[in-house]
Design an enzyme around this catalytic site. Structure first.
Site, PDB file in Angstrom:
ATOM      1  CB  VAL A   1      -0.966   0.033   1.210  1.00 26.21           C
ATOM      2  CG1 VAL A   1      -2.062  -0.998   1.057  1.00 26.21           C
ATOM      3  CG2 VAL A   1      -0.216  -0.156   2.520  1.00 26.21           C
ATOM      4  CB  SER A   2       0.435   4.529  -1.530  1.00 25.14           C
ATOM      5  OG  SER A   2       0.263   3.933  -2.791  1.00 25.14           O
ATOM      6  CB  SER A   3       0.385   6.113   3.102  1.00 21.72           C
ATOM      7  OG  SER A   3      -0.987   5.831   3.326  1.00 21.72           O
TER       8      SER A   3
END
Length: 202
Positions: free
Chosen positions: A11-13
């Site tokens: 996931v990106s964060s």
């Protein structure tokens, strides 16, 4: 040595949740063999992902499972390069959202999967990159809209004191010491010299 099945989720964060990807991957891979990253897909410098490709990572004959193509990267070029790297190393990539990549074929007929996947990978990689470009475009439009409304983006502008030029001129001419100039302006030493550099630039 037995060929391994490894999953990769990203996931990106740190605020985003990996549960959906992990749940899907667990149908094919033991949970302890799922590597995760909570980092943007804009580049490949991710701790977990690089471990997969490192000396202790995947080997020829192993299989890598991912939920979707953009878990590898958001860049079309990077996706194609990474898939080629895995092929060259003899590592098969299974993409859960790309059913043809999951098909089992007899030995010697792997070219069928490659042919279909090459077409689909080109399309899906283009979509992943286009999504990234759309995000950048929306950000650019937002910045332009804010500028048109007169909003200042970034650090707040520091207003120059009304007597700044006069005090600095006297200091430069030796009529005031630096300490006296700081006192008149009400600034500490560090702030005085930072502002001196700042207003010299502007």
């Amino acid at each position: 040595m037995e060929n391994r099945k490894v999953g990769y989720a990203r996931v990106s964060s740190k605020e985003q949740n990996l549960d959906r990807q992990i749940l899907a991957l667990k149908e094919f891979v033991d949970e302890e063999n799922i590597i995760v990253d909570k980092q943007s897909g804009k580049d490949l410098n991710r701790l977990g992902y690089q471990a997969l490709k490192g000396p202790m990572g995947l080997r020829a004959g192993d299989t890598l499972y991912i939920k979707s193509l953009d878990r590898l990267s958001r860049s079309k070029r990077d996706i194609k390069n990474e898939l080629q790297w895995f092929r060259d190393k003899g590592i098969r990539v299974m993409i859960l959202d790309l059913p043809t990549s999951m098909v089992q074929v007899p030995n010697g007929e792997e070219w069928i999967i490659d042919m279909i996947n090459n077409i689909l990978i080109e399309v899906l990689a283009s979509i992943a990159e286009q999504e990234r470009e759309n995000i950048k475009e929306r950000q650019r439009e937002g910045i332009e809209a804010a500028k048109q409304k007169g909003k200042h983006l970034g650090r707040p502008r520091v207003e120059k004191p009304d007597n700044w030029d006069e005090v600095i001129d006297k200091w430069k001419e030796g009529e005031l010491t630096a300490k006296e100039a700081m006192t008149i302006l009400g600034l500490k030493k560090s702030s005085f010299y930072k502002k001196l550099k700042y207003w010299k630039r502007v």
